[in-house]
Motif scaffolding. Sequence first.
Motif, PDB file in Angstrom:
ATOM      1  N   LYS A 188      -1.811  -8.076 -14.176  1.00  0.00           N
ATOM      2  CA  LYS A 188      -2.039  -6.669 -13.828  1.00  0.00           C
ATOM      3  C   LYS A 188      -2.193  -6.584 -12.320  1.00  0.00           C
ATOM      4  CE  LYS A 188      -5.186  -2.874 -15.093  1.00  0.00           C
ATOM      5  NZ  LYS A 188      -6.375  -2.549 -15.925  1.00  0.00           N
ATOM      6  N   ALA A 189      -1.335  -5.805 -11.666  1.00  0.00           N
ATOM      7  CA  ALA A 189      -1.300  -5.797 -10.205  1.00  0.00           C
ATOM      8  C   ALA A 189      -1.668  -4.442  -9.634  1.00  0.00           C
ATOM      9  CB  ALA A 189       0.084  -6.200  -9.704  1.00  0.00           C
ATOM     10  N   SER A 190      -2.741  -4.414  -8.854  1.00  0.00           N
ATOM     11  CA  SER A 190      -3.030  -3.281  -7.995  1.00  0.00           C
ATOM     12  C   SER A 190      -2.400  -3.571  -6.635  1.00  0.00           C
ATOM     13  CB  SER A 190      -4.530  -3.057  -7.880  1.00  0.00           C
ATOM     14  OG  SER A 190      -4.791  -1.824  -7.204  1.00  0.00           O
ATOM     15  N   VAL A 191      -2.647  -2.726  -5.651  1.00  0.00           N
ATOM     16  CA  VAL A 191      -2.003  -2.907  -4.353  1.00  0.00           C
ATOM     17  C   VAL A 191      -2.366  -4.257  -3.748  1.00  0.00           C
ATOM     18  CG1 VAL A 191      -1.810  -2.001  -2.011  1.00  0.00           C
ATOM     19  CG2 VAL A 191      -1.888  -0.425  -3.944  1.00  0.00           C
ATOM     20  N   ARG A 192      -3.628  -4.650  -3.867  1.00  0.00           N
ATOM     21  CA  ARG A 192      -4.065  -5.910  -3.251  1.00  0.00           C
ATOM     22  C   ARG A 192      -3.356  -7.131  -3.863  1.00  0.00           C
ATOM     23  NH1 ARG A 192      -9.599  -8.368  -5.822  1.00  0.00           N
ATOM     24  NH2 ARG A 192      -8.805  -8.472  -7.955  1.00  0.00           N
ATOM     25  N   ASP A 193      -2.882  -6.991  -5.104  1.00  0.00           N
ATOM     26  CA  ASP A 193      -2.266  -8.110  -5.802  1.00  0.00           C
ATOM     27  C   ASP A 193      -0.777  -8.262  -5.518  1.00  0.00           C
ATOM     28  OD1 ASP A 193      -4.700  -8.681  -7.424  1.00  0.00           O
ATOM     29  OD2 ASP A 193      -4.249  -6.680  -8.217  1.00  0.00           O
ATOM     30  N   LEU A 194      -0.156  -7.255  -4.906  1.00  0.00           N
ATOM     31  CA  LEU A 194       1.289  -7.297  -4.710  1.00  0.00           C
ATOM     32  C   LEU A 194       1.741  -8.482  -3.856  1.00  0.00           C
ATOM     33  CD1 LEU A 194       2.078  -3.488  -4.290  1.00  0.00           C
ATOM     34  CD2 LEU A 194       2.503  -4.927  -6.297  1.00  0.00           C
ATOM     35  N   PRO A 195       1.088  -8.768  -2.730  1.00  0.00           N
ATOM     36  CA  PRO A 195       1.546  -9.937  -1.963  1.00  0.00           C
ATOM     37  C   PRO A 195       1.309 -11.259  -2.690  1.00  0.00           C
ATOM     38  CG  PRO A 195      -0.442  -9.023  -0.990  1.00  0.00           C
ATOM     39  CD  PRO A 195       0.028  -8.039  -2.019  1.00  0.00           C
ATOM     40  N   ILE A 196       0.243 -11.327  -3.484  1.00  0.00           N
ATOM     41  CA  ILE A 196      -0.019 -12.542  -4.256  1.00  0.00           C
ATOM     42  C   ILE A 196       1.067 -12.722  -5.315  1.00  0.00           C
ATOM     43  CG2 ILE A 196      -1.657 -13.685  -5.792  1.00  0.00           C
ATOM     44  CD1 ILE A 196      -3.870 -12.082  -4.344  1.00  0.00           C
ATOM     45  N   ALA A 197       1.394 -11.619  -6.021  1.00  0.00           N
ATOM     46  CA  ALA A 197       2.448 -11.687  -7.027  1.00  0.00           C
ATOM     47  C   ALA A 197       3.772 -12.089  -6.399  1.00  0.00           C
ATOM     48  CB  ALA A 197       2.582 -10.333  -7.731  1.00  0.00           C
ATOM     49  N   ARG A 198       4.034 -11.583  -5.217  1.00  0.00           N
ATOM     50  CA  ARG A 198       5.302 -11.914  -4.543  1.00  0.00           C
ATOM     51  C   ARG A 198       5.336 -13.385  -4.138  1.00  0.00           C
ATOM     52  NH1 ARG A 198       9.879 -10.628  -2.361  1.00  0.00           N
ATOM     53  NH2 ARG A 198      10.428 -11.116  -0.204  1.00  0.00           N
ATOM     54  N   ALA A 249      -0.946   0.761  -7.464  1.00  0.00           N
ATOM     55  CA  ALA A 249       0.247   0.057  -7.008  1.00  0.00           C
ATOM     56  C   ALA A 249       1.508   0.859  -7.284  1.00  0.00           C
ATOM     57  CB  ALA A 249       0.339  -1.309  -7.690  1.00  0.00           C
ATOM     58  N   THR A 250       1.552   1.525  -8.438  1.00  0.00           N
ATOM     59  CA  THR A 250       2.732   2.334  -8.767  1.00  0.00           C
ATOM     60  C   THR A 250       2.887   3.488  -7.790  1.00  0.00           C
ATOM     61  OG1 THR A 250       2.467   1.762 -11.109  1.00  0.00           O
ATOM     62  CG2 THR A 250       3.855   3.660 -10.591  1.00  0.00           C
ATOM     63  N   ALA A 251       1.788   4.185  -7.497  1.00  0.00           N
ATOM     64  CA  ALA A 251       1.845   5.316  -6.566  1.00  0.00           C
ATOM     65  C   ALA A 251       2.267   4.851  -5.177  1.00  0.00           C
ATOM     66  CB  ALA A 251       0.484   6.003  -6.502  1.00  0.00           C
ATOM     67  N   TRP A 252       1.717   3.726  -4.747  1.00  0.00           N
ATOM     68  CA  TRP A 252       2.041   3.213  -3.412  1.00  0.00           C
ATOM     69  C   TRP A 252       3.510   2.828  -3.319  1.00  0.00           C
ATOM     70  CZ3 TRP A 252       3.623  -1.403  -1.128  1.00  0.00           C
ATOM     71  CH2 TRP A 252       3.427  -1.494   0.262  1.00  0.00           C
ATOM     72  N   LEU A 253       4.008   2.115  -4.308  1.00  0.00           N
ATOM     73  CA  LEU A 253       5.413   1.705  -4.300  1.00  0.00           C
ATOM     74  C   LEU A 253       6.341   2.910  -4.439  1.00  0.00           C
ATOM     75  CD1 LEU A 253       5.071  -1.476  -6.530  1.00  0.00           C
ATOM     76  CD2 LEU A 253       5.764  -1.449  -4.110  1.00  0.00           C
ATOM     77  N   ALA A 254       5.969   3.857  -5.289  1.00  0.00           N
ATOM     78  CA  ALA A 254       6.796   5.059  -5.457  1.00  0.00           C
ATOM     79  C   ALA A 254       6.909   5.821  -4.151  1.00  0.00           C
ATOM     80  CB  ALA A 254       6.193   5.945  -6.545  1.00  0.00           C
ATOM     81  N   HIS A 255       5.792   5.995  -3.474  1.00  0.00           N
ATOM     82  CA  HIS A 255       5.817   6.711  -2.195  1.00  0.00           C
ATOM     83  C   HIS A 255       6.653   5.968  -1.165  1.00  0.00           C
ATOM     84  CE1 HIS A 255       4.593   8.932   1.319  1.00  0.00           C
ATOM     85  NE2 HIS A 255       4.051   7.853   1.851  1.00  0.00           N
ATOM     86  N   ARG A 256       6.544   4.656  -1.124  1.00  0.00           N
ATOM     87  CA  ARG A 256       7.343   3.868  -0.189  1.00  0.00           C
ATOM     88  C   ARG A 256       8.836   4.042  -0.446  1.00  0.00           C
ATOM     89  NH1 ARG A 256       6.057   0.888   4.214  1.00  0.00           N
ATOM     90  NH2 ARG A 256       6.916  -1.065   3.451  1.00  0.00           N
ATOM     91  N   ALA A 257       9.177   4.250  -1.706  1.00  0.00           N
ATOM     92  CA  ALA A 257      10.586   4.417  -2.053  1.00  0.00           C
ATOM     93  C   ALA A 257      11.072   5.853  -1.866  1.00  0.00           C
ATOM     94  CB  ALA A 257      10.818   3.983  -3.497  1.00  0.00           C
ATOM     95  N   SER A 262     -12.647   1.935  -9.085  1.00  0.00           N
ATOM     96  CA  SER A 262     -11.228   1.622  -9.153  1.00  0.00           C
ATOM     97  C   SER A 262     -10.560   1.768  -7.797  1.00  0.00           C
ATOM     98  CB  SER A 262     -10.541   2.545 -10.164  1.00  0.00           C
ATOM     99  OG  SER A 262      -9.140   2.394 -10.093  1.00  0.00           O
ATOM    100  N   ALA A 263      -9.632   0.838  -7.531  1.00  0.00           N
ATOM    101  CA  ALA A 263      -8.831   0.933  -6.313  1.00  0.00           C
ATOM    102  C   ALA A 263      -7.892   2.128  -6.336  1.00  0.00           C
ATOM    103  CB  ALA A 263      -8.024  -0.350  -6.119  1.00  0.00           C
ATOM    104  N   ASP A 264      -7.711   2.739  -7.517  1.00  0.00           N
ATOM    105  CA  ASP A 264      -6.871   3.940  -7.596  1.00  0.00           C
ATOM    106  C   ASP A 264      -7.337   4.996  -6.601  1.00  0.00           C
ATOM    107  OD1 ASP A 264      -5.609   2.670  -9.684  1.00  0.00           O
ATOM    108  OD2 ASP A 264      -6.338   4.030 -11.245  1.00  0.00           O
ATOM    109  N   LEU A 265      -8.652   5.176  -6.493  1.00  0.00           N
ATOM    110  CA  LEU A 265      -9.183   6.268  -5.681  1.00  0.00           C
ATOM    111  C   LEU A 265      -8.859   6.074  -4.206  1.00  0.00           C
ATOM    112  CD1 LEU A 265     -12.660   6.882  -7.365  1.00  0.00           C
ATOM    113  CD2 LEU A 265     -10.413   7.807  -7.961  1.00  0.00           C
ATOM    114  N   GLY A 266      -9.125   4.879  -3.688  1.00  0.00           N
ATOM    115  CA  GLY A 266      -8.842   4.631  -2.283  1.00  0.00           C
ATOM    116  C   GLY A 266      -7.370   4.741  -1.949  1.00  0.00           C
ATOM    117  N   THR A 267      -6.522   4.258  -2.841  1.00  0.00           N
ATOM    118  CA  THR A 267      -5.081   4.333  -2.598  1.00  0.00           C
ATOM    119  C   THR A 267      -4.594   5.776  -2.631  1.00  0.00           C
ATOM    120  OG1 THR A 267      -4.730   2.135  -3.528  1.00  0.00           O
ATOM    121  CG2 THR A 267      -2.811   3.581  -3.416  1.00  0.00           C
ATOM    122  N   LEU A 268      -5.086   6.556  -3.578  1.00  0.00           N
ATOM    123  CA  LEU A 268      -4.648   7.952  -3.681  1.00  0.00           C
ATOM    124  C   LEU A 268      -5.126   8.785  -2.492  1.00  0.00           C
ATOM    125  CD1 LEU A 268      -5.207   8.491  -7.501  1.00  0.00           C
ATOM    126  CD2 LEU A 268      -3.016   8.239  -6.302  1.00  0.00           C
ATOM    127  N   ALA A 269      -6.142   8.311  -1.795  1.00  0.00           N
ATOM    128  CA  ALA A 269      -6.619   9.020  -0.604  1.00  0.00           C
ATOM    129  C   ALA A 269      -5.660   8.875   0.568  1.00  0.00           C
ATOM    130  CB  ALA A 269      -7.998   8.508  -0.207  1.00  0.00           C
TER     131      ALA A 269
END
Length: 323
Positions: free
Chosen positions: A107-117, A129-137, A161-168
């Motif tokens: 399960k990957a939030s934004v902080r986990d994306l570089p680790i997963a990569r 993570a979905t919102a961040w990637l969607a916006h980047r695209a 949840s990290a959702d809140l900080g990312t959505l800000a």
Amino acid sequence: MQTHPERDDDGDDDAGIRGIDGIRGIRIGEAVREALRRGAPVLALESTILTHGLPSPRNLEVGLASEQQVRELGVEPATIGVVDGVAVVGLSPDEIERLCTADGVVKASVRDLPIARAKRLDAGTTVAATAWLAHRAGIRVMSTGGLGGVHRGASETFDESADLGTLATTPITLVSAGVKSILDIGATLERLETLNIPVVGYRTDRYPAFYVTDSGFSLDYRIESPAEAADLAHARDELGLPQAVLVANPVEAARQLDPEFHDRVLAEALAAASAQGVVGHDTTPFLLEHVQRATGGASLEVNLEVYRGNVALGAEIARAVAR
């Protein structure tokens, strides 16, 4: 249209992970890429509901059916996840099946994306993570089931949840059925206010609580149509504000869990978690599993009703935003 993989400076094939704007680390599916280039409506969908929220084979059925539901509404779906370390915006059916059936999917939030990569992991992406990637695209609208938020007892544990900080800091329009009812909803709404994240009810003045239509908390603002949601998103963009716009879309009252039954089961789940010393990131899956068992699977069916409703509304908003 045929695309060709980009190459790193060291000459290694980078599997086409450069986005349409030259963003490294993200691969955009061909259909999504074309829709974005044409200015056609696109709806982002998260993948943790498939990888961690639903049992197999129900998860694959829901993942493919949701994409078909979006297409039938004249919108291109972009289910987002991580495959072999690569963040993918617009998973193929085979990739969705892989995430739904493979062992070891994290399960990957934004902080986990570089680790997963770096570790070449498969991962379902959270709301953040979905919102961040969607916006980047370049995708402007996203649907999910329930948001993460402030956990009960957060004044001592700081569990949020990290959702809140990312959505800000991610200007996307996000449709959800509020936050999961296992969370501290009042504290979550306070945090959303502090973070300057606008929250509006869709045809309601009451904030929903995922399994139930009314959390007991009121909302200051409501909208009545997808066009109003699009107007709100455009106003946010014109002002240059970085926050997401949250559209709270309650499940139909006739399809919610009986509120009294819900409250009783939730109280039992919280007591069980306390008695067994369940804390931290283990709390949410423990509580949700307890609720599912105690309701005889009824909570799972409500979960699916919530998700289908949010996907439908998200697609309509995506069309209005594109217009």
